[in-house]
Design a protein around this motif. Sequence first.
Motif, short mmCIF file in Angstrom:
data_model
loop_
_atom_site.label_atom_id
_atom_site.label_comp_id
_atom_site.label_asym_id
_atom_site.label_seq_id
_atom_site.Cartn_x
_atom_site.Cartn_y
_atom_site.Cartn_z
N ARG A 1 5.07 13.74 -4.63
CA ARG A 1 5.68 13.60 -5.94
C ARG A 1 6.07 12.15 -6.23
N ASN A 2 6.41 11.39 -5.15
CA ASN A 2 6.78 9.99 -5.33
C ASN A 2 5.56 9.08 -5.36
N ARG A 3 4.33 9.66 -5.50
CA ARG A 3 3.05 8.97 -5.62
C ARG A 3 2.59 8.30 -4.32
N ILE A 4 3.25 8.60 -3.23
CA ILE A 4 2.78 8.13 -1.92
C ILE A 4 1.70 9.09 -1.44
N SER A 5 0.64 8.54 -0.90
CA SER A 5 -0.50 9.38 -0.54
C SER A 5 -0.25 10.09 0.78
N MET A 6 -0.67 11.36 0.81
CA MET A 6 -0.70 12.13 2.05
C MET A 6 -2.03 11.87 2.76
N ALA A 7 -3.11 11.86 1.97
CA ALA A 7 -4.44 11.53 2.49
C ALA A 7 -5.29 11.19 1.27
N LYS A 8 -6.27 10.29 1.45
CA LYS A 8 -7.10 9.88 0.32
C LYS A 8 -8.39 9.28 0.81
N ALA A 9 -9.37 9.28 -0.09
CA ALA A 9 -10.66 8.64 0.19
C ALA A 9 -11.25 8.20 -1.15
N PRO A 10 -11.60 6.96 -1.25
CA PRO A 10 -11.56 5.90 -0.24
C PRO A 10 -10.14 5.39 -0.03
N ALA A 11 -10.02 4.41 0.85
CA ALA A 11 -8.69 3.92 1.21
C ALA A 11 -8.02 3.21 0.05
N GLY A 12 -8.79 2.64 -0.86
CA GLY A 12 -8.21 1.89 -1.97
C GLY A 12 -7.84 2.74 -3.17
N PHE A 13 -7.98 4.06 -3.06
CA PHE A 13 -7.66 4.93 -4.18
C PHE A 13 -6.15 5.05 -4.33
N VAL A 14 -5.61 4.60 -5.45
CA VAL A 14 -4.17 4.68 -5.71
C VAL A 14 -3.96 5.27 -7.09
N LEU A 15 -2.77 5.78 -7.32
CA LEU A 15 -2.41 6.30 -8.64
C LEU A 15 -2.03 5.13 -9.55
N PRO A 16 -2.65 5.00 -10.70
CA PRO A 16 -2.28 3.92 -11.61
C PRO A 16 -0.98 4.25 -12.33
N GLU A 17 -0.44 3.25 -13.02
CA GLU A 17 0.79 3.45 -13.77
C GLU A 17 0.55 4.26 -15.04
N ALA A 18 -0.68 4.18 -15.58
CA ALA A 18 -1.00 4.91 -16.82
C ALA A 18 -2.49 5.21 -16.83
N GLY A 19 -2.88 6.06 -17.74
CA GLY A 19 -4.28 6.43 -17.86
C GLY A 19 -4.52 7.89 -17.57
N GLU A 20 -5.78 8.28 -17.54
CA GLU A 20 -6.13 9.68 -17.38
C GLU A 20 -5.70 10.21 -16.01
N VAL A 21 -5.86 9.39 -14.96
CA VAL A 21 -5.47 9.85 -13.62
C VAL A 21 -3.98 10.13 -13.57
N ARG A 22 -3.20 9.23 -14.13
CA ARG A 22 -1.75 9.44 -14.11
C ARG A 22 -1.35 10.62 -14.97
N ASP A 23 -2.01 10.79 -16.12
CA ASP A 23 -1.69 11.94 -16.99
C ASP A 23 -2.00 13.25 -16.29
N ALA A 24 -3.13 13.31 -15.57
CA ALA A 24 -3.47 14.54 -14.86
C ALA A 24 -2.47 14.80 -13.72
N PHE A 25 -2.06 13.75 -13.02
CA PHE A 25 -1.06 13.88 -11.95
C PHE A 25 0.25 14.43 -12.50
N ASP A 26 0.72 13.85 -13.61
CA ASP A 26 1.98 14.31 -14.20
C ASP A 26 1.88 15.75 -14.67
N GLU A 27 0.73 16.15 -15.20
CA GLU A 27 0.56 17.52 -15.67
C GLU A 27 0.59 18.49 -14.48
N ALA A 28 -0.03 18.09 -13.35
CA ALA A 28 -0.03 18.97 -12.17
C ALA A 28 1.36 19.11 -11.58
N LEU A 29 2.22 18.08 -11.70
CA LEU A 29 3.59 18.19 -11.22
C LEU A 29 4.34 19.30 -11.93
N LEU A 30 3.87 19.64 -13.13
CA LEU A 30 4.48 20.74 -13.88
C LEU A 30 3.85 22.07 -13.52
#
Length: 463
Positions: free
Chosen positions: A88-117
């Motif tokens: 929930r704090n956007r720290i990764s449990m596991a990911k691939a590739p290694a450089g994949f991070v959650l951005p501050e805004a955009g579609e990836v962040r919007d989908a993440f926020d929606e899944a938190l609900l």
Amino acid sequence: MRTRLLPLLIVLMAAVLLALGIPLAGSVAAAQQQTVVVDRIDDTARFAALAQFVTDTPGEANGRKETLASELASYHDVYGIRAGVFYRNRISMAKAPAGFVLPEAGEVRDAFDEALLSRRSHDPRQVWPWQRNRLVVASPVIRDGDVVAVVVTDSPTGQMRSRTLHGWLIIGTGETAAMLLAVGAALRLTGWVLRPVRVLDATTHDIATGRLKSRVAAAGGPPELRRLARSFNEMADNVEDVLEQQRAFVADASHQLRNPLAALLLRIELLAFELPEGNQEIASVQAEGKRLAQVLDDLLDLALAEHTEADLRVTDIGALTAERVAAWTPTAEAKGVRLVGDCPPTTAWADPVTLSSALDAVIDNAVKFTPKDEIVEVTVASDGDTSTVVVTDNGPGLTDEELARIGDRFWRSGRHQNVKGSGLGLSISRALLAAGGGSIAYDHHEPHGLTVTVTVPRSGPVA
């Protein structure tokens, strides 16, 4: 008419095909994306099931975390899809590739926020073939009823857009084929509908130019046009009957009146012997009687000209015109008028007898109205499909209003009422020429006078 009707039909058919094709293309794109979305939802659900039992305590839980990381790495290597499980704090449990991070805004962040609900990404925004967007799907990781993490997949859309374009190409090919078939059908339809109209138009023109035997063959087209063709033929038959009755009446009346008039003129001449010589009254009666006889003769000639078919043959127009010029030269010289002709050899299709009669009427008119010491010119020429005989005089000429009426039956200019004539000569000439496909036209001659152009065709008659 076809040039106006055919584009209208094509535009209507194109509008119908577009109205069907655009929604179909949209549904193809939506179906391709829905297939990808369903696959990604299944993948995220599987990763969420693995991540559900991962904890931060060492031991067996860490083995599960390593298994999750291995699955994500394999997934990325095989499909090229970035995937990760984020707390929930956007720290990764596991990911691939290694450089994949959650951005501050955009579609990836919007989908993440929606899944938190606790909602899955069932309906991502539509990706069209011309867009290079990525498809993001997220699913919540639920433990003990709470969302502890989110599985996020970020997929490239190249293959999906390619399949969509392929589907659109199939639709476009089908629409093009349908449009070509529709255009072919429209051509056949307009031809079928308009062919009777063209035949009707040609027949109307034939009748208007004097070929009263022309009729419409009511063999094709819509029933309404076939009925119109039959009605037109009935009308043409009635008009021809009426005109034939009129011609017959004029011819019969002219013929029947000639004998009583001849007897009357004979008695007037006998009576003249009983009166003093030079009696003006008896001379006036004789002149009017002769004028009436001329009118009857002209009426009979006009009725015959309108009824008789031309005997067309290849004729040397130059030689025939030169002959008529020579015949009228003594009359012109007696009046003090010079009659000159330029008549080079040229051939055309004409009835020599009727053309001679028409030229006689035109040359007679020109000589009659040309003052003394003036010139009347007769010129023969050929131009393409026609030969012309142009008669030009230097007489008083006619006004524009009089030019519009010249050739009408019994019409004579008010300025020339004292000149001998019945007003039927040019009408007879026009009827004679029209029977052979010719024509006669009038125009001003500068600085004064009249130009009469007799035109005959150079091509043979069409069967």
